[in-house]
Design a protein around this motif. Structure first.
Motif, PDB file in Angstrom:
ATOM      1  N   ASP A  61       1.183 -12.103 -23.344  1.00  0.00           N
ATOM      2  CA  ASP A  61       0.241 -11.282 -24.086  1.00  0.00           C
ATOM      3  C   ASP A  61       0.329  -9.864 -23.520  1.00  0.00           C
ATOM      4  O   ASP A  61      -0.117  -9.607 -22.399  1.00  0.00           O
ATOM      5  N   GLY A 105      -1.242  -7.359 -24.286  1.00  0.00           N
ATOM      6  CA  GLY A 105      -2.536  -6.693 -24.160  1.00  0.00           C
ATOM      7  C   GLY A 105      -3.230  -7.027 -22.856  1.00  0.00           C
ATOM      8  O   GLY A 105      -3.815  -6.171 -22.206  1.00  0.00           O
ATOM      9  N   THR A 106      -3.159  -8.287 -22.461  1.00  0.00           N
ATOM     10  CA  THR A 106      -3.876  -8.715 -21.262  1.00  0.00           C
ATOM     11  C   THR A 106      -2.936  -8.992 -20.095  1.00  0.00           C
ATOM     12  O   THR A 106      -3.378  -9.118 -18.967  1.00  0.00           O
ATOM     13  N   GLY A 107      -1.669  -9.146 -20.381  1.00  0.00           N
ATOM     14  CA  GLY A 107      -0.720  -9.485 -19.320  1.00  0.00           C
ATOM     15  C   GLY A 107      -0.661 -10.965 -19.002  1.00  0.00           C
ATOM     16  O   GLY A 107       0.067 -11.388 -18.120  1.00  0.00           O
ATOM     17  N   PRO A 127      -1.205 -11.300 -14.404  1.00  0.00           N
ATOM     18  CA  PRO A 127      -1.429 -10.374 -15.513  1.00  0.00           C
ATOM     19  C   PRO A 127      -1.444  -8.918 -15.048  1.00  0.00           C
ATOM     20  O   PRO A 127      -0.919  -8.044 -15.733  1.00  0.00           O
ATOM     21  N   GLU A 128      -2.038  -8.675 -13.890  1.00  0.00           N
ATOM     22  CA  GLU A 128      -2.090  -7.282 -13.424  1.00  0.00           C
ATOM     23  C   GLU A 128      -0.697  -6.719 -13.188  1.00  0.00           C
ATOM     24  O   GLU A 128      -0.415  -5.572 -13.518  1.00  0.00           O
ATOM     25  N   LEU A 164       0.917  -6.032 -16.621  1.00  0.00           N
ATOM     26  CA  LEU A 164       0.400  -4.831 -17.280  1.00  0.00           C
ATOM     27  C   LEU A 164       0.906  -3.572 -16.607  1.00  0.00           C
ATOM     28  O   LEU A 164       1.247  -2.594 -17.254  1.00  0.00           O
ATOM     29  N   LYS A 165       0.940  -3.620 -15.275  1.00  0.00           N
ATOM     30  CA  LYS A 165       1.398  -2.455 -14.524  1.00  0.00           C
ATOM     31  C   LYS A 165       2.856  -2.154 -14.884  1.00  0.00           C
ATOM     32  O   LYS A 165       3.214  -1.010 -15.159  1.00  0.00           O
ATOM     33  N   LYS A 205       3.160  -0.739 -18.312  1.00  0.00           N
ATOM     34  CA  LYS A 205       2.678   0.630 -18.364  1.00  0.00           C
ATOM     35  C   LYS A 205       3.715   1.584 -17.779  1.00  0.00           C
ATOM     36  O   LYS A 205       3.966   2.658 -18.316  1.00  0.00           O
ATOM     37  N   ILE A 242      -0.929  -1.099 -24.184  1.00  0.00           N
ATOM     38  CA  ILE A 242      -2.112  -1.572 -24.889  1.00  0.00           C
ATOM     39  C   ILE A 242      -1.703  -2.013 -26.279  1.00  0.00           C
ATOM     40  O   ILE A 242      -1.213  -1.223 -27.073  1.00  0.00           O
ATOM     41  N   TYR A 256      -8.172  -3.180 -13.706  1.00  0.00           N
ATOM     42  CA  TYR A 256      -7.677  -4.173 -14.654  1.00  0.00           C
ATOM     43  C   TYR A 256      -8.796  -4.610 -15.599  1.00  0.00           C
ATOM     44  O   TYR A 256      -8.607  -4.746 -16.809  1.00  0.00           O
ATOM     45  N   LYS A 299      -9.321  -2.110 -18.259  1.00  0.00           N
ATOM     46  CA  LYS A 299      -8.251  -2.206 -19.256  1.00  0.00           C
ATOM     47  C   LYS A 299      -8.479  -3.381 -20.196  1.00  0.00           C
ATOM     48  O   LYS A 299      -8.183  -3.322 -21.379  1.00  0.00           O
ATOM     49  N   MET A 300      -9.010  -4.455 -19.624  1.00  0.00           N
ATOM     50  CA  MET A 300      -9.228  -5.650 -20.442  1.00  0.00           C
ATOM     51  C   MET A 300     -10.340  -5.430 -21.454  1.00  0.00           C
ATOM     52  O   MET A 300     -10.304  -5.959 -22.561  1.00  0.00           O
ATOM     53  N   ALA A 320      -8.691  -3.660 -24.180  1.00  0.00           N
ATOM     54  CA  ALA A 320      -7.805  -4.538 -24.948  1.00  0.00           C
ATOM     55  C   ALA A 320      -8.595  -5.518 -25.799  1.00  0.00           C
ATOM     56  O   ALA A 320      -8.292  -5.739 -26.975  1.00  0.00           O
ATOM     57  N   ARG A 335      -9.003  -5.525 -29.861  1.00  0.00           N
ATOM     58  CA  ARG A 335      -8.485  -6.731 -30.503  1.00  0.00           C
ATOM     59  C   ARG A 335      -9.546  -7.386 -31.392  1.00  0.00           C
ATOM     60  O   ARG A 335      -9.248  -7.903 -32.462  1.00  0.00           O
TER      61      ARG A 335
END
Ligand code: FAD
Lengths: 771, 268
Positions: free
Chosen positions: A631, A633-635, A754-755, A758-759, A762, A770, B244, B247-248, B251, B255
């Protein structure tokens, strides 16, 4: 002849009692007058005990024994339960004047109740001199770093002054030459975290003195015989004065290939002259049991344009924590197995296992291999990408096969030089083919789709071993009973994996009976013959070999008696359904044979014992495939499907083999994505519980498919090899490779959170992060 | 360990007990028993209200749903009327703990607009934000118990998302609930609730106001996500960093809003 019973899904011999809650675990027994013990954990990562005063604790009503380092002799030993002499440093003592990690044992109390024991701990007054603590193994190797072990009486530490518990170096060929011949050289650094075995049943033992004053310890262990030997050393008792009994065990995964409670529990029993129960809480299980060695792995690989490996050089710095049990041998395995999977003329391996003041590492299913395979199998994918080859193709061009030898396994061995190994059974290419088909490799690979959910598939190939060659020995004893049933006694240690069941199957197969006719009793040092214990994927291969031998010996004795009873030639007789049968149909039942031998003529007990060991260590092979959705969006990574195709030789019990693979995959997926022990700046674990240490739950598990690819291993019982560990090696690299397929981003560090995702997204393209 | 334990026969008796001295109230026990095991509330007697069936009900009337405080999370999941009116609530309940926890755990104050507190002879009722003071802190007095919670039927569009480190038994890193109606190309009655990103559950009120202020566009959705992220005040802990979490929020809020574009179009 087709086996009748082997290869079938025979129910576990201990299944009914386990599912009906009739238990049989260590904690299912209470002994009248039993005391409850607790141990005092160190609050410091590194400190000297200047003064310890237990007088208030001793004075508390209901306290029956208190032990501090002042009360016990100082006898260095290793907590690792290995063959003797152990290839691990003797760097532990029962209770020390120094503590080396948060949770290290400072004192022990036995009292009438757990609450009193807890209260007594709080009354022990300890004055510590905190010492500078080491958390980073690379810094710990620097010459002016504090010393974790500065005592003179320890032995077997590789280099105390540099905090090196163990070091190992081995080379086949000459890597300089190999790199010179390469068209492409890839060098990467991989990092893997602290993870814990988390057996559902925490460590527990109950010790007492029997009527003869012998020390009996019922304990949840993988290594009853090593435990007996080590406890004898620590407590200064002859081995013959100790009896270790292993009841049912709720999983060990290596954490119980250690002597962590039995020594102090036994000491408390000797001090109080009372039965004592000592168990770890879940928090202790995290903080002071054992973990998988975190490693920093540098891997440099040379390859030709055609994708043939020319050189592989791996350098490992491992964090063994405060003590060095298994430090040498785990690091040996990181090199010997992952670096043997692909044929490569020049291979070099170097590893340092470094002391720090963090949680102690030790044996954990896979034993160094999950770390090594994460590096090797990620690297193979990256090489494939650089050469524009299919990741499977590059593996096929290099992988070992039938008739190949394993030079790295030979030079590295496990603690000492190994033995020549030649592959006599190998189903790897079939595993790859069937696994790839099951995951849909060619349809799905390279098609991530368009966000926010991106898809990918990844693969990893693996091999493990079967037992430690030239070291591990197992033995078995069988006798017949009046009714034609048999008692089988083995020292081997069933931890829930089902070895007792498979031994019953082997016996039944040889003697033409049903497995219910075999009463299996295992793991009692007074009543069962020696066994190395449950580790190194050895139980079926080694002890299974002993059971087959002893059953055959019993068969010979039975045939001899039957031949007299039937007046037929021994060589004509066959076992069939509880009887011995002649070609003309004449038969006697095993009960008749037994009764005849007991009561009628030339009376004797039909009984035999046999031992087995092996210089061969046949590797099982596997190919594992992960399909993931990431995902963006969330990682979050969701593993959608996971396929394991495994060659473990002849499959003796398919559901049990599948169970081994599925359990290993569950643990391996946690390693890949969610599991990590985290420490604060004082060296304390901040997530010592199931809320914050995330193992995969049933809901997280993907659709699983396990394909058993049968081969015949000539050195194994009925053609069997091991299956217990191999499945844990592949999930991390397979998932990392699948994430790469989805995102085009390679993660060199576990877990892939997930972090981190996402990192990385990015950093690659700020807007894309995003979805 | 010993503890004093009283199980009143009805609400009346429970309230009398509460008036006489300070108790720790036991409902499903899924929180409390853990706290007791950790050695908290040592000196307090336990008042077990778990069997007071008077407090276990779900009633829907005139667009308002009232739920008794002892209704279990599983009760909610099997309620036909909630399935119709408040799927967002059920989506959230489904993510709590495990089947075992949902069978025992009660709704308490977890999801509602209005809380009714009973004390002997008197009941007071207040909006949820007034009830919650901070993490594990409420205005509940020792002589009171939560009687019921209520809410008016939310608008048609409902969305819930919870982010945890794994699927089951995971304390959330962040969660979002979003409900809205649609009128003339605009969002109407939009509510954006954010969990685990502030000391209590909060509403992203700036984002809500902004979203209602003009006809919805894709850019507005991104801006609203940004606003909601700014309205959150997350912390870093063992599960995730504050950055994080922020950011969530972004997101998850965006969504949740994307499907509204289509609905809004249809409401023009
Ligand atoms: C393994 C596990 C997983 C969980 N996962 C989640 C999750 O994912 N999401 C989530 O939100 N929660 C989660 N929880 C918490 C769970 O939802 C709550 O524990 C449950 O809803 C509380 O209900 P209970 O009836 O068990 O409360 P109890 O434990 O009985 O009580 C909790 C507190 O509320 C007070 N109380 C209870 N009822 C009343 C009343 N009527 N009046 C006044 N005071 C009252 C009690 O005195 C106590 O202080 C989890 C808990 C566990 C153990």
């Amino acid at each position: 002849m087709e086996p009748r019973i082997l290869g079938k899904g025979v129910s576990k011999v201990d299944g009914v009692k386990l599912v009906t809650g009739r238990g049989g675990f260590t904690d299912d027994f209470a002994i009248p007058g039993m005391l409850y013990a607790r141990t005092l954990p160190s609050p410091h990562a590194h400190a000297r005990i200047l003064r310890i005063d237990a007088s208030k604790a001793r004075a508390l009503q209901g306290v029956r024994a208190v032990l501090t380092h002042e009360d016990v002799p100082r006898i260095p030993f290793t907590t690792a339960g290995q063959g003797y002499p152990e290839p691990s440093p003797y760097d532990s003592v029962l209770l020390d004047r120094k503590v080396r990690f948060v949770g290290d044992r400072v004192a022990a109390v036995a009292a009438d109740t757990l609450a009193i024991a807890e209260r007594a701990l709080s009354l022990i007054d300890v004055e510590y001199e905190p010492l500078p603590a080491l958390f980073d193994p690379e810094k710990a190797m620097e010459p002016d770093a504090p010393k974790v072990h500065d005592e003179k009486d320890t032995t077997g530490i590789h280099d105390r002054t540099r905090n090196l518990a163990a070091s190992v170096e081995a080379q086949v060929g000459n890597v300089e030459q190999g790199f010179a011949a390469a068209d492409l050289i890839l060098e990467r650094t991989y990092r893997v975290p602290h993870v814990q075995q988390v057996p559902l049943e925490p460590h527990i033992c109950i010790s007492y003195l029997d009527e003869d004053g012998r020390l009996v310890i019922r304990t949840s262990t993988q290594v009853p015989f090593h435990c007996r030997r080590t406890v004898a050393r620590i407590l200064g008792l002859p081995v013959g004065r100790i009896r270790i009994i292993k009841p049912r065990v709720g999983g060990g995964f290596g954490a119980k290939q250690e002597i962590l409670l039995e020594d102090i529990c036994g000491a408390l029993t000797l001090a109080a002259k009372r039965p004592v129960r000592l168990a770890m809480t879940r928090e202790e299980e995290f903080s002071r049991s054992r973990t998988r060695h975190p490693q920093v792995i540098r891997l440099k690989t040379g390859v030709t344009k055609e994708g043939k490996l020319t050189a592989n050089e791996m350098t490992v710095v491992a964090n063994t924590g405060a003590y060095g049990g298994h430090a040498l041998t785990v690091q040996c395995c990181t090199g010997s197995k992952p670096l043997s999977l692909y044929k490569c003329p020049h291979v070099k391996y170097q590893a340092h296992a470094v002391y720090t003041n963090l949680a102690v590492a030790g044996a954990y299913r896979g034993y160094g291999c999950p770390q090594g395979y994460f590096a090797v199998e990620s690297q193979m994918d990256e090489l494939a990408q650089a050469l524009q080859l299919d990741p499977i193709e590059i593996r096929k061009r290099n992988m070992v096969g039938l008739g190949d030898s394993l030079p790295m396994a030979e030079v590295l061995g496990e603690g000492k030089e190994g033995f020549h190994q030649k592959i006599e059974s190998c189903g790897l290419s079939t595993c790859i083919e069937k696994g790839a088909h099951a995951i849909g490799w060619s349809e799905k690979r390279g098609k991530p789709g368009r966000g926010p959910i991106l898809r990918g598939v990844g693969a990893a190939c693996l091999m493990q071993g079967s037992a430690i060659p030239g070291v591990d020995m197992g033995s078995a004893y069988i006798k017949i009973n009046d009714d034609g049933s048999f008692n089988l006694q083995v020292g081997a240690t069933d931890l829930g994996g089902g070895s007792d069941t498979i031994f019953a199957q082997i016996t039944a197969e040889v003697l033409g009976i049903s497995p219910e006719q075999v009463v299996v009793y295992s793991s009692d040092t007074d009543l069962t013959p020696f066994d190395k214990g449950a580790y190194a994927s050895s139980t079926i291969y080694i002890t299974g070999g002993a059971v087959k031998k002893v059953a055959e010996l019993i068969g010979e004795q039975i045939v001899k008696v039957a031949s007299g009873l039937l007046s037929r030639n021994q060589s004509d007789l066959r076992f069939n359904d509880g009887s011995v049968v002649a070609p003309d149909g004449a038969s006697v039942t095993l009960a008749q044979v037994a009764q005849h031998s007991f009561y009628t003529q030339d009376q004797f007990q039909i009984q035999a014992t046999a031992s087995h060991m092996s210089y061969a260590c046949p590797p099982p092979f596997a190919a594992q495939f992960a399909e993931v959705e990431v995902d963006a969006g969330t990682g979050l990574v969701r593993v959608v499907k996971f396929v394991t195709a495994v060659d473990c030789g002849k499959v003796l019990n398919p559901p049990l083999a599948e169970g081994q693979i599925e359990g290993a995959v569950a643990q391996g997926l946690g390693y890949a994505l969610t599991e990590e022990l985290r420490f604060d700046e004082k060296g304390r674990i901040v997530n010592p519980n199931f809320t914050d240490y995330k193992i995969f739950t049933a809901r997280d598990m993907p659709e699983m498919k396990t394909i058993l690819v049968e081969t015949h291993e000539p050195t194994g019982p009925f053609g069997a090899k091991s299956v217990a560990e191999i499945g844990i090696n592949g999930p991390a690299p397979a998932v990392a490779n699948a994430v790469f397929d989805a995102l085009g981003i390679r993660f060199l560090e576990l877990p892939i959170t997930p972090e981190k995702i996402l990192k990385a997204l990015k950093e690659r393209a700020p807007q894309e992060a995003i979805a | 360990m010993s503890l004093e334990y009283i199980r009143p026969r009805n609400v009346e008796e429970a309230l009398e007990c509460l008036l006489s001295r300070t108790f720790k109230i036991l409902a499903g026990g899924t929180d409390l028993v853990i706290q007791l095991r950790e050695g908290r509330h040592k000196d307090l007697p336990i008042l077990d209200i778990s069997r007071l069936s008077e407090l276990r009900f779900i009633r829907e009337k005139d667009g308002k749903t009232v739920i008794g405080a002892l209704t279990t999370l599983s009760d909610l999941l099997s309620s036909e009327s909630l399935r119709r009116t408040a799927p967002v609530l059920l989506a959230a309940v489904r993510e709590i703990g495990s089947v075992q926890i949902r069978n025992m755990g009660t709704i308490g104050t977890r999801f509602c607009q209005i809380v009714s507190l009973g004390r002997k002879g008197r009941t007071r009722t207040m909006p949820l934000p007034d009830f919650l003071l901070g993490p594990c802190k409420t205005v509940l007095e020792s002589c009171e118990l939560i009687h019921s919670v209520s809410f008016s039927t939310p608008p048609v569009y409902q969305h819930f998302e919870k982010l945890g480190e794994r699927k089951a038994q995971a304390i959330s890193i962040a969660s979002t609930a979003l409900v809205s109606g649609f009128k003339n190309g605009r969002l109407k009655g939009i509510r954006v609730a954010l969990g685990s990103v502030a000391p209590t559950v909060i509403r992203a009120k700036q984002a809500e106001a902004f979203l209602e202020s003009r006809p919805l566009t894709p850019d507005m959705i991104l801006d609203a996500g940004e606003m909601a992220a700014q309205e959150a005040s997350p912390i870093s802990d063992v599960r995730a960093t504050a950055a994080y979490r922020r950011k969530m929020v972004m997101a998850m809020v965006t969504r949740g809003l994307w499907p509204c574009l289509k609905e809004v179009g249809e409401s023009r």
